[in-house]
Design a protein around this motif. Structure first.
Motif, mmCIF file in Angstrom:
data_model
loop_
_atom_site.group_PDB
_atom_site.id
_atom_site.type_symbol
_atom_site.label_atom_id
_atom_site.label_comp_id
_atom_site.label_asym_id
_atom_site.label_seq_id
_atom_site.Cartn_x
_atom_site.Cartn_y
_atom_site.Cartn_z
ATOM 1 N N PRO A 77 0.828 -1.203 0.000
ATOM 2 C CA PRO A 77 0.000 0.000 0.000
ATOM 3 C C PRO A 77 0.864 1.256 0.000
ATOM 4 C CG PRO A 77 -0.022 -1.051 2.149
ATOM 5 C CD PRO A 77 0.687 -1.991 1.238
ATOM 6 N N VAL A 78 0.288 2.323 -0.505
ATOM 7 C CA VAL A 78 1.018 3.588 -0.541
ATOM 8 C C VAL A 78 1.345 4.057 0.870
ATOM 9 C CG1 VAL A 78 0.872 6.016 -1.211
ATOM 10 C CG2 VAL A 78 -0.043 4.235 -2.726
ATOM 11 N N ASP A 79 0.366 3.955 1.756
ATOM 12 C CA ASP A 79 0.553 4.382 3.143
ATOM 13 C C ASP A 79 -0.589 3.802 3.980
ATOM 14 O OD1 ASP A 79 -1.676 5.936 2.419
ATOM 15 O OD2 ASP A 79 -0.490 7.777 2.196
ATOM 16 N N VAL A 80 -0.584 4.112 5.266
ATOM 17 C CA VAL A 80 -1.612 3.618 6.173
ATOM 18 C C VAL A 80 -2.989 4.136 5.774
ATOM 19 C CG1 VAL A 80 -2.445 3.688 8.559
ATOM 20 C CG2 VAL A 80 -0.023 3.293 8.098
ATOM 21 N N ALA A 81 -3.036 5.354 5.267
ATOM 22 C CA ALA A 81 -4.321 5.921 4.857
ATOM 23 C C ALA A 81 -4.966 5.071 3.771
ATOM 24 C CB ALA A 81 -4.137 7.363 4.382
ATOM 25 N N GLU A 82 -4.154 4.540 2.843
ATOM 26 C CA GLU A 82 -4.733 3.684 1.804
ATOM 27 C C GLU A 82 -5.257 2.382 2.409
ATOM 28 O OE1 GLU A 82 -3.884 1.885 -2.631
ATOM 29 O OE2 GLU A 82 -2.180 2.038 -1.250
ATOM 30 N N ILE A 83 -4.515 1.799 3.350
ATOM 31 C CA ILE A 83 -5.002 0.581 4.012
ATOM 32 C C ILE A 83 -6.360 0.846 4.644
ATOM 33 C CG2 ILE A 83 -4.601 -1.075 5.870
ATOM 34 C CD1 ILE A 83 -1.589 -0.614 5.498
ATOM 35 N N ASN A 84 -6.443 1.912 5.420
ATOM 36 C CA ASN A 84 -7.692 2.217 6.129
ATOM 37 C C ASN A 84 -8.838 2.492 5.164
ATOM 38 O OD1 ASN A 84 -6.548 1.879 8.678
ATOM 39 N ND2 ASN A 84 -5.926 4.035 8.822
ATOM 40 N N ALA A 85 -8.533 3.166 4.062
ATOM 41 C CA ALA A 85 -9.575 3.479 3.086
ATOM 42 C C ALA A 85 -10.107 2.216 2.424
ATOM 43 C CB ALA A 85 -9.028 4.440 2.035
ATOM 44 N N LEU A 86 -9.218 1.277 2.105
ATOM 45 C CA LEU A 86 -9.657 0.023 1.492
ATOM 46 C C LEU A 86 -10.418 -0.841 2.484
ATOM 47 C CD1 LEU A 86 -6.514 -0.834 -0.667
ATOM 48 C CD2 LEU A 86 -8.730 -0.020 -1.470
ATOM 49 N N VAL A 87 -9.929 -0.901 3.726
ATOM 50 C CA VAL A 87 -10.629 -1.669 4.764
ATOM 51 C C VAL A 87 -12.055 -1.148 4.934
ATOM 52 C CG1 VAL A 87 -10.703 -2.096 7.266
ATOM 53 C CG2 VAL A 87 -8.567 -2.426 6.007
ATOM 54 N N ASP A 109 -11.027 -4.189 17.062
ATOM 55 C CA ASP A 109 -11.839 -4.952 16.123
ATOM 56 C C ASP A 109 -11.005 -5.147 14.867
ATOM 57 O OD1 ASP A 109 -13.626 -6.033 14.350
ATOM 58 O OD2 ASP A 109 -15.157 -4.481 14.587
ATOM 59 N N LEU A 110 -10.490 -6.346 14.694
ATOM 60 C CA LEU A 110 -9.591 -6.622 13.584
ATOM 61 C C LEU A 110 -10.275 -6.418 12.235
ATOM 62 C CD1 LEU A 110 -6.711 -7.635 12.927
ATOM 63 C CD2 LEU A 110 -7.597 -9.963 12.985
ATOM 64 N N ALA A 111 -11.586 -6.587 12.200
ATOM 65 C CA ALA A 111 -12.316 -6.444 10.939
ATOM 66 C C ALA A 111 -12.357 -5.008 10.446
ATOM 67 C CB ALA A 111 -13.740 -6.976 11.091
ATOM 68 N N THR A 112 -12.377 -4.061 11.354
ATOM 69 C CA THR A 112 -12.541 -2.664 10.959
ATOM 70 C C THR A 112 -11.302 -1.802 11.194
ATOM 71 O OG1 THR A 112 -13.458 -2.083 13.131
ATOM 72 C CG2 THR A 112 -15.018 -2.758 11.414
ATOM 73 N N ASP A 113 -10.376 -2.282 12.033
ATOM 74 C CA ASP A 113 -9.192 -1.478 12.344
ATOM 75 C C ASP A 113 -7.960 -2.375 12.470
ATOM 76 O OD1 ASP A 113 -7.592 0.675 12.961
ATOM 77 O OD2 ASP A 113 -8.307 0.892 15.022
ATOM 78 N N PRO A 114 -7.616 -3.111 11.410
ATOM 79 C CA PRO A 114 -6.499 -4.056 11.527
ATOM 80 C C PRO A 114 -5.157 -3.399 11.782
ATOM 81 C CG PRO A 114 -7.206 -3.845 9.245
ATOM 82 C CD PRO A 114 -8.236 -3.143 10.077
ATOM 83 N N VAL A 115 -4.978 -2.164 11.328
ATOM 84 C CA VAL A 115 -3.699 -1.486 11.536
ATOM 85 C C VAL A 115 -3.411 -1.303 13.025
ATOM 86 C CG1 VAL A 115 -2.501 0.716 11.219
ATOM 87 C CG2 VAL A 115 -3.676 -0.356 9.293
ATOM 88 N N ALA A 116 -4.461 -1.101 13.820
ATOM 89 C CA ALA A 116 -4.266 -0.912 15.258
ATOM 90 C C ALA A 116 -3.671 -2.149 15.911
ATOM 91 C CB ALA A 116 -5.599 -0.564 15.921
ATOM 92 N N TRP A 117 -3.859 -3.302 15.292
ATOM 93 C CA TRP A 117 -3.328 -4.540 15.858
ATOM 94 C C TRP A 117 -2.040 -4.981 15.147
ATOM 95 C CZ3 TRP A 117 -3.415 -7.122 20.085
ATOM 96 C CH2 TRP A 117 -3.077 -8.485 20.140
#
Length: 218
Positions: A77-87, A109-117
């Protein structure tokens, strides 16, 4: 007796809570297993708990991966923002490995915020692309208790198999000899694709929860 013990254990811990019945793979097809597990599972029901789901743990251990079609390319991914946007665009992730631990340990919640984990390193993620558009993403963890597929979310179901295979390739290139993935038992198409990729079922976990409180009406 089993129901009474379970009630007592939950009371000692502050009230009814989750109960996991750990079972071997394909347990419903195995009469010798059913003869053993029927009683404790019925005890959970008698203790007032409700069966709410079943999750399967699967393992890849070096089976040759399917050939790629050439239809998709894969990139970090380009950055974390892209991960979050796709999730945020994924209605229901296909694979969530370690979701119970993420919730219990960090309230994530791994389903909605996987980056936090999983952390913010783009190197642990791959985005599948077709015709310039993202078709899904997969997040891996190579240094957990096992190398694992922590998150797999699709924007195009047709990309499922190749995203799975790409994630395993990345982990194997990093030295993984085994890769773990957890999937809900009712996700038949996901389970079939895992098996085509070379995963085999290791075990099942049936989850029992206290019943939801009745909804108040005006």
């Amino acid at each position: 007796m089993g129901a009474a013990l379970l009630r007592a254990a939950h009371e000692a811990l502050g009230g009814p809570g989750s109960y996991y019945a750990a079972l071997p793979a394909h347990w419903r097809r195995r009469p010798e297993v059913l003869a053993v597990v029927t009683a404790p599972m019925e005890a959970a029901r008698l203790a007032g708990l409700v069966e709410v789901g079943e999750r399967l743990r699967c393992s890849w251990t070096g089976t040759p991966l399917p050939a790629t079609s050439g239809r998709y390319t894969f990139r970090p991914p380009v950055d974390v923002a892209e991960i979050n946007a796709l999730v945020a665009r994924v209605a229901e992730p296909d694979v969530l490995t370690g979701m119970e631990i993420a919730s219990a340990v960090s309230g994530v919640d791994l389903a909605t915020d996987p980056v936090a984990w999983l952390g913010e390193s783009p190197d642990d993620w791959r985005v599948g692309v077709a015709d310039g558009r993202p078709v899904g993403l997969v997040g891996t963890a190579g240094d957990a208790c096992y190398p694992l597929l922590a998150y797999l979310g699709l924007l195009d179901d047709a990309a499922r198999g190749e995203l799975l295979a790409e994630a395993v390739r990345v982990l194997a290139a990093g030295g993984a000899r085994e890769v773990i993935a957890d999937v809900d038992a009712h996700r038949v198409a996901v389970l079939a694709e895992l098996e085509r990729t070379g995963f085999r079922q290791l075990r099942a976990r049936v989850l029992f929860e206290p019943p939801a409180p009745p909804t108040e009406t005006a």
